[in-house]
Design a protein around this motif. Structure first.
Motif, PDB file in Angstrom:
ATOM      1  N   ALA A  51      32.222 -26.541  93.174  1.00 37.00           N
ATOM      2  CA  ALA A  51      33.030 -25.902  92.140  1.00 37.00           C
ATOM      3  C   ALA A  51      32.098 -25.064  91.279  1.00 37.00           C
ATOM      4  O   ALA A  51      30.926 -25.399  91.095  1.00 37.00           O
ATOM      5  CB  ALA A  51      33.753 -26.938  91.287  1.00 37.00           C
ATOM      6  N   GLY A  52      32.642 -23.961  90.746  1.00 34.94           N
ATOM      7  CA  GLY A  52      31.817 -23.086  89.914  1.00 34.94           C
ATOM      8  C   GLY A  52      32.605 -22.475  88.780  1.00 34.94           C
ATOM      9  O   GLY A  52      33.825 -22.308  88.870  1.00 34.94           O
ATOM     10  N   VAL A  53      31.911 -22.155  87.709  1.00 32.53           N
ATOM     11  CA  VAL A  53      32.451 -21.335  86.628  1.00 32.53           C
ATOM     12  C   VAL A  53      31.441 -20.222  86.378  1.00 32.53           C
ATOM     13  O   VAL A  53      30.235 -20.395  86.589  1.00 32.53           O
ATOM     14  CB  VAL A  53      32.708 -22.140  85.334  1.00 32.53           C
ATOM     15  N   TYR A  54      31.941 -19.074  85.889  1.00 33.02           N
ATOM     16  CA  TYR A  54      31.116 -17.877  85.867  1.00 33.02           C
ATOM     17  C   TYR A  54      31.283 -17.104  84.556  1.00 33.02           C
ATOM     18  O   TYR A  54      32.244 -17.297  83.813  1.00 33.02           O
ATOM     19  CB  TYR A  54      31.481 -16.967  87.045  1.00 33.02           C
ATOM     20  N   THR A  55      30.337 -16.208  84.313  1.00 31.26           N
ATOM     21  CA  THR A  55      30.367 -15.377  83.122  1.00 31.26           C
ATOM     22  C   THR A  55      31.676 -14.594  83.009  1.00 31.26           C
ATOM     23  O   THR A  55      32.290 -14.233  84.014  1.00 31.26           O
ATOM     24  CB  THR A  55      29.188 -14.389  83.110  1.00 31.26           C
ATOM     25  N   THR A  56      32.074 -14.322  81.764  1.00 31.02           N
ATOM     26  CA  THR A  56      33.234 -13.467  81.520  1.00 31.02           C
ATOM     27  C   THR A  56      32.824 -12.009  81.344  1.00 31.02           C
ATOM     28  O   THR A  56      33.677 -11.146  81.141  1.00 31.02           O
ATOM     29  CB  THR A  56      33.987 -13.930  80.264  1.00 31.02           C
ATOM     30  N   ASN A  57      31.535 -11.718  81.427  1.00 34.17           N
ATOM     31  CA  ASN A  57      31.056 -10.348  81.298  1.00 34.17           C
ATOM     32  C   ASN A  57      31.634  -9.486  82.428  1.00 34.17           C
ATOM     33  O   ASN A  57      31.663  -9.903  83.590  1.00 34.17           O
ATOM     34  CB  ASN A  57      29.523 -10.332  81.358  1.00 34.17           C
ATOM     35  N   ALA A  58      32.094  -8.288  82.089  1.00 32.59           N
ATOM     36  CA  ALA A  58      32.699  -7.402  83.088  1.00 32.59           C
ATOM     37  C   ALA A  58      31.692  -6.974  84.152  1.00 32.59           C
ATOM     38  O   ALA A  58      32.066  -6.681  85.293  1.00 32.59           O
ATOM     39  CB  ALA A  58      33.295  -6.172  82.404  1.00 32.59           C
ATOM     40  N   PHE A  59      30.411  -6.927  83.795  1.00 35.02           N
ATOM     41  CA  PHE A  59      29.360  -6.589  84.744  1.00 35.02           C
ATOM     42  C   PHE A  59      28.857  -7.883  85.376  1.00 35.02           C
ATOM     43  O   PHE A  59      27.986  -8.552  84.826  1.00 35.02           O
ATOM     44  CB  PHE A  59      28.210  -5.846  84.056  1.00 35.02           C
ATOM     45  N   GLN A  60      29.424  -8.234  86.514  1.00 37.75           N
ATOM     46  CA  GLN A  60      29.002  -9.452  87.196  1.00 37.75           C
ATOM     47  C   GLN A  60      27.976  -9.104  88.259  1.00 37.75           C
ATOM     48  O   GLN A  60      28.206  -8.236  89.105  1.00 37.75           O
ATOM     49  CB  GLN A  60      30.206 -10.173  87.802  1.00 37.75           C
ATOM     50  N   ALA A  61      26.865  -9.814  88.208  1.00 37.14           N
ATOM     51  CA  ALA A  61      25.754  -9.508  89.098  1.00 37.14           C
ATOM     52  C   ALA A  61      26.080  -9.842  90.543  1.00 37.14           C
ATOM     53  O   ALA A  61      26.955 -10.668  90.847  1.00 37.14           O
ATOM     54  CB  ALA A  61      24.515 -10.282  88.654  1.00 37.14           C
ATOM     55  N   ALA A  62      25.337  -9.213  91.452  1.00 37.48           N
ATOM     56  CA  ALA A  62      25.566  -9.397  92.887  1.00 37.48           C
ATOM     57  C   ALA A  62      25.533 -10.865  93.315  1.00 37.48           C
ATOM     58  O   ALA A  62      26.382 -11.285  94.117  1.00 37.48           O
ATOM     59  CB  ALA A  62      24.535  -8.587  93.666  1.00 37.48           C
ATOM     60  N   PRO A  63      24.593 -11.684  92.833  1.00 35.45           N
ATOM     61  CA  PRO A  63      24.585 -13.086  93.267  1.00 35.45           C
ATOM     62  C   PRO A  63      25.880 -13.828  92.961  1.00 35.45           C
ATOM     63  O   PRO A  63      26.310 -14.683  93.754  1.00 35.45           O
ATOM     64  CB  PRO A  63      23.406 -13.683  92.489  1.00 35.45           C
ATOM     65  N   LEU A  64      26.512 -13.525  91.825  1.00 33.92           N
ATOM     66  CA  LEU A  64      27.782 -14.175  91.502  1.00 33.92           C
ATOM     67  C   LEU A  64      28.848 -13.829  92.532  1.00 33.92           C
ATOM     68  O   LEU A  64      29.602 -14.697  92.976  1.00 33.92           O
ATOM     69  CB  LEU A  64      28.262 -13.760  90.106  1.00 33.92           C
ATOM     70  N   LYS A  65      28.905 -12.555  92.899  1.00 32.46           N
ATOM     71  CA  LYS A  65      29.904 -12.124  93.880  1.00 32.46           C
ATOM     72  C   LYS A  65      29.704 -12.834  95.218  1.00 32.46           C
ATOM     73  O   LYS A  65      30.668 -13.274  95.860  1.00 32.46           O
ATOM     74  CB  LYS A  65      29.827 -10.612  94.064  1.00 32.46           C
ATOM     75  N   VAL A  66      28.458 -12.961  95.630  1.00 33.17           N
ATOM     76  CA  VAL A  66      28.157 -13.608  96.906  1.00 33.17           C
ATOM     77  C   VAL A  66      28.468 -15.107  96.832  1.00 33.17           C
ATOM     78  O   VAL A  66      29.042 -15.688  97.763  1.00 33.17           O
ATOM     79  CB  VAL A  66      26.684 -13.368  97.294  1.00 33.17           C
ATOM     80  N   THR A  67      28.109 -15.737  95.719  1.00 36.34           N
ATOM     81  CA  THR A  67      28.357 -17.172  95.565  1.00 36.34           C
ATOM     82  C   THR A  67      29.841 -17.471  95.529  1.00 36.34           C
ATOM     83  O   THR A  67      30.322 -18.433  96.150  1.00 36.34           O
ATOM     84  CB  THR A  67      27.665 -17.690  94.297  1.00 36.34           C
ATOM     85  N   LYS A  68      30.616 -16.659  94.810  1.00 34.98           N
ATOM     86  CA  LYS A  68      32.068 -16.843  94.796  1.00 34.98           C
ATOM     87  C   LYS A  68      32.641 -16.760  96.208  1.00 34.98           C
ATOM     88  O   LYS A  68      33.516 -17.549  96.593  1.00 34.98           O
ATOM     89  CB  LYS A  68      32.723 -15.778  93.915  1.00 34.98           C
ATOM     90  N   ILE A  71      31.799 -20.021  98.217  1.00 38.95           N
ATOM     91  CA  ILE A  71      32.639 -21.168  97.856  1.00 38.95           C
ATOM     92  C   ILE A  71      34.064 -20.984  98.353  1.00 38.95           C
ATOM     93  O   ILE A  71      34.708 -21.925  98.835  1.00 38.95           O
ATOM     94  CB  ILE A  71      32.602 -21.405  96.339  1.00 38.95           C
ATOM     95  N   ALA A  72      34.579 -19.758  98.264  1.00 38.34           N
ATOM     96  CA  ALA A  72      35.959 -19.488  98.669  1.00 38.34           C
ATOM     97  C   ALA A  72      36.194 -19.758 100.150  1.00 38.34           C
ATOM     98  O   ALA A  72      37.321 -20.056 100.569  1.00 38.34           O
ATOM     99  CB  ALA A  72      36.323 -18.046  98.342  1.00 38.34           C
ATOM    100  N   ALA A  73      35.143 -19.679 100.955  1.00 42.44           N
ATOM    101  CA  ALA A  73      35.299 -19.836 102.407  1.00 42.44           C
ATOM    102  C   ALA A  73      35.771 -21.225 102.795  1.00 42.44           C
ATOM    103  O   ALA A  73      36.598 -21.382 103.708  1.00 42.44           O
ATOM    104  CB  ALA A  73      33.977 -19.517 103.109  1.00 42.44           C
ATOM    105  N   GLU A  74      35.260 -22.263 102.104  1.00 44.66           N
ATOM    106  CA  GLU A  74      35.567 -23.638 102.528  1.00 44.66           C
ATOM    107  C   GLU A  74      35.620 -24.604 101.348  1.00 44.66           C
ATOM    108  O   GLU A  74      35.854 -25.799 101.536  1.00 44.66           O
ATOM    109  CB  GLU A  74      34.487 -24.087 103.529  1.00 44.66           C
ATOM    110  N   ASN A  75      35.351 -24.106 100.144  1.00 49.12           N
ATOM    111  CA  ASN A  75      35.226 -24.956  98.954  1.00 49.12           C
ATOM    112  C   ASN A  75      34.120 -25.986  99.114  1.00 49.12           C
ATOM    113  O   ASN A  75      34.190 -27.078  98.538  1.00 49.12           O
ATOM    114  CB  ASN A  75      36.548 -25.652  98.616  1.00 49.12           C
ATOM    115  N   LYS A  76      33.121 -25.622  99.889  1.00 48.78           N
ATOM    116  CA  LYS A  76      31.965 -26.500 100.098  1.00 48.78           C
ATOM    117  C   LYS A  76      30.684 -25.685 100.068  1.00 48.78           C
ATOM    118  O   LYS A  76      30.676 -24.499 100.396  1.00 48.78           O
ATOM    119  CB  LYS A  76      32.064 -27.247 101.433  1.00 48.78           C
ATOM    120  N   LEU A  77      29.613 -26.336  99.657  1.00 46.96           N
ATOM    121  CA  LEU A  77      28.269 -25.770  99.716  1.00 46.96           C
ATOM    122  C   LEU A  77      27.325 -26.854 100.220  1.00 46.96           C
ATOM    123  O   LEU A  77      27.622 -28.050 100.121  1.00 46.96           O
ATOM    124  CB  LEU A  77      27.794 -25.289  98.347  1.00 46.96           C
TER     125      LEU A  77
END
Length: 408
Positions: A51-68, A71-77
């Motif tokens: 599970a993850g929570v992320y910044t509310t900043n409109a400029f979300q860095a590339a690692p956040l996009k990849v991590t989301k 997690i979305a693929a299987e809800n597992k890491l």
């Protein structure tokens, strides 16, 4: 070895992000930074609910996009890789490709599928990752000298002055369950995440959906209730991994031990959040603001954050000046409904305002409280049921020095 008892759990002496069953961690210097360890990882020997929570900043860095996406693929890491020194934020398509490259290469080295790996970066915004150095770090991560949670805790730091880690133990279904955590954060810290990274591991058995609900609720009481300087960043995230190795019955809100697990997870997150606030850039004091008696908990949260975010309050605390007028002002501009004639303010146990009226108080006693390493402010607003606590730090000359030369 267990130490202090905290309600339904115990703090583990020297416990860390790798104390829970099945988890390992490590860190090394790959060359992003001049000398400091700058590359770290966490690994579970089995898939873990994530599970993850992320910044509310409109400029979300590339690692956040990849991590989301991971997690979305299987809800597992199964693993997390982190670098410090460069944030890989505002780096366009190349930055995104580099984040994928970092994830995929790391996953291959760990022998797991790419979507089971998460990526996090922290540091300077606007610069591309030196991928040759990243790959060098990945190639060395299995070496024995780079193993250890202490190395991971160091690898994720930027302007922090110390590592931040903890682990606790509790019982669920008469089985020992461990929750461990590590975090970084010192500047660009403000409610609704900050320039901070938080990682939590547990061997509890819990579905990702239940873990996500718990994390989001707890974040609003912990990581979203801290501030250093009023700035939010582009890379902030908190990730929780639960690999189920404790073999308890799957946790849900209906489970008899749910409250114990929730309380333990909240304690770990709150501890890490407070350590981030305590380690604010240039800070000399941890400041705790409690608001009680508001109409709702949400209102209390907003008012507490208004007080703790006020630069005038923060500078008064740095100078040990019992300037309660700044606290009253911050309450007033919070935008929340209240009765000014019911507001009372305490500095420690010194009552300075009662029912909206200033009192003659012991200035020396109030000053002595403000000189302590931990400063507590209590604002009582009336007879409502709302209550919340926020954490921050004083604002010092050193903060300006650090941030005036961050890039140089």
């Amino acid at each position: 070895m267990l130490t202090e008892q905290q309600g339904k759990f115990c703090i583990i002496e020297n416990g860390n992000i790798a104390t829970a069953q099945g988890f390992k961690a490590g860190g090394l210097h790959c060359g992003i930074r001049k000398q400091k360890i700058d590359f770290g990882w966490i690994y579970s020997d089995t898939k873990a609910a994530a599970a993850g929570v992320y910044t509310t900043n409109a400029f979300q860095a590339a690692p956040l996009k990849v991590t989301k996406e991971s997690i979305a693929a299987e809800n597992k890491l199964q693993a997390i890789v982190v670098n410090s020194g460069i944030a890989n934020a505002c780096t366009g398509q190349q930055g995104l490709e580099d984040a994928y490259d970092m994830r995929n290469s790391f996953a291959e080295k760990m022998g797991i599928e790419p979507h089971l790996a998460a990526v996090a970066s922290t540091g300077l915004i606007g610069e591309l990752l030196p991928m040759e150095r990243i790959h060098k770090g990945i190639s060395q991560l299995h070496e024995e000298k780079h193993q250890g949670a202490d190395k991971f805790e160091t690898a994720i730091l930027t302007t922090d002055t110390h590592e931040k880690g903890i682990a606790i133990e509790l019982e669920i279904d008469d089985k020992k369950v461990v929750i461990g955590g590590a975090a970084k954060g010192s500047g660009m810290i403000h409610p609704n995440m900050a320039t901070m990274l938080g990682f939590v591991t547990t061997d509890a058995n819990i579905e990702a959906s239940e873990l996500s609900k718990a994390l989001k609720s707890i974040t609003n009481k912990s990581f979203n209730m801290i501030t250093v300087d009023g700035d939010t960043s582009t890379n902030d995230m908190v990730l929780v991994l639960a690999n189920g190795k404790a073999m308890n019955e799957s946790l849900t809100e209906a489970h008899k031990d749910w409250d114990a697990f929730y309380e333990g997870l909240q304690f770990v997150c709150e501890h890490l959040a407070k350590e981030i606030a305590r380690d604010g850039e240039g800070a000399s004091k941890l400041v705790e603001v409690t608001v009680d008696g508001s109409f709702t908990d949400t209102s209390a949260q907003i008012i507490a954050k208004s007080i703790i975010s006020s630069n005038l309050v923060k500078t008064a605390i740095h100078g040990a000046d019992a300037n309660w007028g700044r606290i009253i002002t911050a309450i007033g501009y919070s935008g929340e409904a209240l009765d000014p004639d019911k507001v009372s303010i305490y500095l420690g146990d010194v009552l300075v305002v009662e029912n909206g009226i200033p009192l003659v108080f012991d200035e020396e006693k109030a000053k002595n409280h403000l000189l302590q390493d931990e400063v507590k402010i209590l604002a009582k607003l009336g007879d409502g049921n709302g209550k919340a606590t926020a954490w921050g730090c004083d604002l010092s000359y050193e903060y300006v020095r650090i941030n005036a030369s961050y890039r140089t």
